[in-house]
Design a protein around this motif. Structure first.
Motif, mmCIF file in Angstrom:
data_model
loop_
_atom_site.group_PDB
_atom_site.id
_atom_site.type_symbol
_atom_site.label_atom_id
_atom_site.label_comp_id
_atom_site.label_asym_id
_atom_site.label_seq_id
_atom_site.Cartn_x
_atom_site.Cartn_y
_atom_site.Cartn_z
ATOM 1 N N TRP A 64 0.838 -1.208 0.000
ATOM 2 C CA TRP A 64 0.000 0.000 0.000
ATOM 3 C C TRP A 64 0.870 1.254 0.000
ATOM 4 N N TRP A 65 1.901 1.268 0.833
ATOM 5 C CA TRP A 65 2.809 2.422 0.914
ATOM 6 C C TRP A 65 3.503 2.645 -0.425
ATOM 7 N N PHE A 66 4.057 1.584 -0.993
ATOM 8 C CA PHE A 66 4.819 1.700 -2.234
ATOM 9 C C PHE A 66 3.920 2.132 -3.402
ATOM 10 N N THR A 67 2.769 1.467 -3.552
ATOM 11 C CA THR A 67 1.867 1.778 -4.657
ATOM 12 C C THR A 67 1.324 3.200 -4.529
ATOM 13 N N GLY A 68 0.985 3.598 -3.298
ATOM 14 C CA GLY A 68 0.434 4.932 -3.092
ATOM 15 C C GLY A 68 1.415 6.031 -3.464
ATOM 16 N N PHE A 69 2.646 5.935 -2.976
ATOM 17 C CA PHE A 69 3.613 6.993 -3.257
ATOM 18 C C PHE A 69 4.122 6.922 -4.696
ATOM 19 N N LEU A 70 4.186 5.724 -5.268
ATOM 20 C CA LEU A 70 4.557 5.613 -6.676
ATOM 21 C C LEU A 70 3.516 6.304 -7.555
ATOM 22 N N ALA A 71 2.243 6.061 -7.263
ATOM 23 C CA ALA A 71 1.172 6.710 -8.023
ATOM 24 C C ALA A 71 1.173 8.217 -7.797
ATOM 25 N N PHE A 155 17.075 1.427 6.078
ATOM 26 C CA PHE A 155 17.728 2.484 5.304
ATOM 27 C C PHE A 155 16.752 3.593 4.942
ATOM 28 N N VAL A 156 15.540 3.215 4.530
ATOM 29 C CA VAL A 156 14.542 4.218 4.160
ATOM 30 C C VAL A 156 14.258 5.146 5.331
ATOM 31 N N ARG A 157 14.225 4.600 6.543
ATOM 32 C CA ARG A 157 13.879 5.387 7.723
ATOM 33 C C ARG A 157 15.109 5.934 8.448
ATOM 34 N N SER A 158 16.280 5.841 7.829
ATOM 35 C CA SER A 158 17.516 6.267 8.482
ATOM 36 C C SER A 158 17.728 7.779 8.371
ATOM 37 N N GLU A 159 18.676 8.275 9.183
ATOM 38 C CA GLU A 159 19.034 9.686 9.131
ATOM 39 C C GLU A 159 19.639 10.051 7.781
ATOM 40 N N LEU A 160 20.359 9.086 7.176
ATOM 41 C CA LEU A 160 20.966 9.342 5.873
ATOM 42 C C LEU A 160 19.911 9.619 4.809
ATOM 43 N N SER A 161 18.831 8.839 4.816
ATOM 44 C CA SER A 161 17.758 9.073 3.854
ATOM 45 C C SER A 161 17.071 10.407 4.107
ATOM 46 N N ALA A 162 16.867 10.745 5.373
ATOM 47 C CA ALA A 162 16.242 12.027 5.696
ATOM 48 C C ALA A 162 17.113 13.189 5.224
ATOM 49 N N LEU A 163 18.439 13.063 5.418
ATOM 50 C CA LEU A 163 19.354 14.113 4.975
ATOM 51 C C LEU A 163 19.373 14.212 3.457
ATOM 52 N N ALA A 164 19.396 13.048 2.776
ATOM 53 C CA ALA A 164 19.397 13.057 1.316
ATOM 54 C C ALA A 164 18.133 13.714 0.777
ATOM 55 N N GLN A 197 9.807 13.842 3.479
ATOM 56 C CA GLN A 197 9.946 13.306 4.825
ATOM 57 C C GLN A 197 8.747 12.430 5.191
ATOM 58 N N GLY A 198 7.562 12.802 4.685
ATOM 59 C CA GLY A 198 6.390 11.970 4.952
ATOM 60 C C GLY A 198 6.523 10.595 4.346
ATOM 61 N N ARG A 199 7.107 10.524 3.152
ATOM 62 C CA ARG A 199 7.319 9.229 2.509
ATOM 63 C C ARG A 199 8.214 8.330 3.364
ATOM 64 N N LEU A 200 9.217 8.918 3.975
ATOM 65 C CA LEU A 200 10.125 8.132 4.808
ATOM 66 C C LEU A 200 9.461 7.721 6.122
ATOM 67 N N LEU A 201 8.785 8.673 6.750
ATOM 68 C CA LEU A 201 8.199 8.403 8.060
ATOM 69 C C LEU A 201 7.032 7.422 7.992
ATOM 70 N N LEU A 202 6.345 7.384 6.849
ATOM 71 C CA LEU A 202 5.193 6.491 6.711
ATOM 72 C C LEU A 202 5.586 5.091 6.240
ATOM 73 N N HIS A 203 6.854 4.871 5.982
ATOM 74 C CA HIS A 203 7.285 3.534 5.560
ATOM 75 C C HIS A 203 7.020 2.530 6.687
ATOM 76 N N PRO A 204 6.338 1.407 6.388
ATOM 77 C CA PRO A 204 6.026 0.422 7.444
ATOM 78 C C PRO A 204 7.280 -0.138 8.104
ATOM 79 N N THR A 205 7.188 -0.392 9.393
ATOM 80 C CA THR A 205 8.333 -0.905 10.154
ATOM 81 C C THR A 205 8.183 -2.384 10.499
ATOM 82 N N GLY A 206 7.204 -3.065 9.893
ATOM 83 C CA GLY A 206 6.955 -4.458 10.249
ATOM 84 C C GLY A 206 8.151 -5.356 10.043
ATOM 85 N N ALA A 207 8.879 -5.179 8.935
ATOM 86 C CA ALA A 207 10.040 -6.026 8.662
ATOM 87 C C ALA A 207 11.144 -5.787 9.689
#
Length: 257
Positions: A64-71, A155-164, A197-207
């Motif tokens: 859902w996260w991937f399809t939503g932001f891709l669209a 990695f998606v939710r890391s500080e490096l991704s937020a900085l990038a 930043q919303g894209r990163l923060l909304l990434h599911p953390t289940g894995a």
């Protein structure tokens, strides 16, 4: 330092950030060797069932996260490109062009970094399990897929991704500021921060949560054995000649995940 040199330097940061998203800039430690005495067949089956139970809901949420932001990125790219082409206002065209590039890069980074958790459930259920040895190999492959998914999510939710993401938005905004589009620069900065930043923060953390729990319970989780273990198929790029018509020559480009 002139505004031109600042914008040029941040444009380089923008490219580096995009490359970092496409090829995660993370150094992973080598996995430990598997123990000489593997877990019992009953334990292997329990662990496989545990992984399956936790992969399925995480895969659903991530899809859902991937399809939503891709669209969303695709829609924004299309709208901005249409406005850039159709607008009669030459002064406003740079705003639409920069926004098109910005949304397009977001779309590209989503398309070339498909989360490993997608398809993991089907992959794990399709592994051979007709013998104890096959079930052990299946468990190791499932562990590896779960670990890869956790690392990608981390990695998606890391500080490096937020900085990038922040550098990406800053470079695009300063480009508009350099072109004299002050209001467009501020609008892009605000919208870019919210979307990026919303894209990163909304990434599911289940894995991440599942792998943390699993590896804490099993010391041999993710170990490397001498026997070949099935792994998830990665993205592939194929370039081949094509003939579109009489007297025509072209190139066919295929990107598969």
């Amino acid at each position: 330092m002139s505004l031109r040199s600042i914008a040029s330097g941040l444009a380089v940061s923008l490219v580096a950030s995009a490359l970092c998203f496409a090829n995660p800039c993370v150094v992973r430690a080598d996995p430990p060797a598997c123990p000489a005495d593997p877990p019992s067949d009953a334990e292997v089956q329990r662990r496989l069932a545990w992984i399956e139970r936790h992969v399925d809901p995480t895969e659903r949420d991530t899809r859902w996260w991937f399809t939503g932001f891709l669209a969303l990125h695709g829609l924004l790219t299309g709208v901005q490109l249409t406005l850039a082409i159709a607008t009669p206002d030459d002064d406003a065209r740079p705003d639409f062009i920069v926004n098109t590039i910005s949304s397009g890069l977001g779309l590209i980074t989503m398309a070339i970094t498909t989360p490993p958790i997608l398809g993991a459930g089907e992959f794990i259920r399709g592994l051979p399990r007709d013998t104890p040895e096959a079930r052990l190999d299946a468990m190791r492959a499932a562990e590896r897929r779960l670990q890869q998914s956790a690392e990608a999510s981390g990695f998606v939710r890391s500080e490096l991704s937020a900085l990038a993401s922040a550098l990406y938005v800053e470079a695009a905004s300063l480009t508009l500021l350099f072109l004299g589009r002050t209001s467009g620069a501020f609008l892009l900065a605000g919208g870019g921060v919210v979307l990026g930043q919303g894209r990163l923060l909304l990434h599911p953390t289940g894995a991440i949560d599942a792998w943390r729990t699993y590896s804490a319970r099993h010391a041999d989780a993710g170990c490397e054995s001498d026997a070949p273990v099935a792994s998830a198929p990665g993205p592939s790029l194929a370039v081949s000649p094509s003939v579109p018509g009489p007297g025509g020559v072209g190139v066919s480009l295929q990107l598969a995940f």
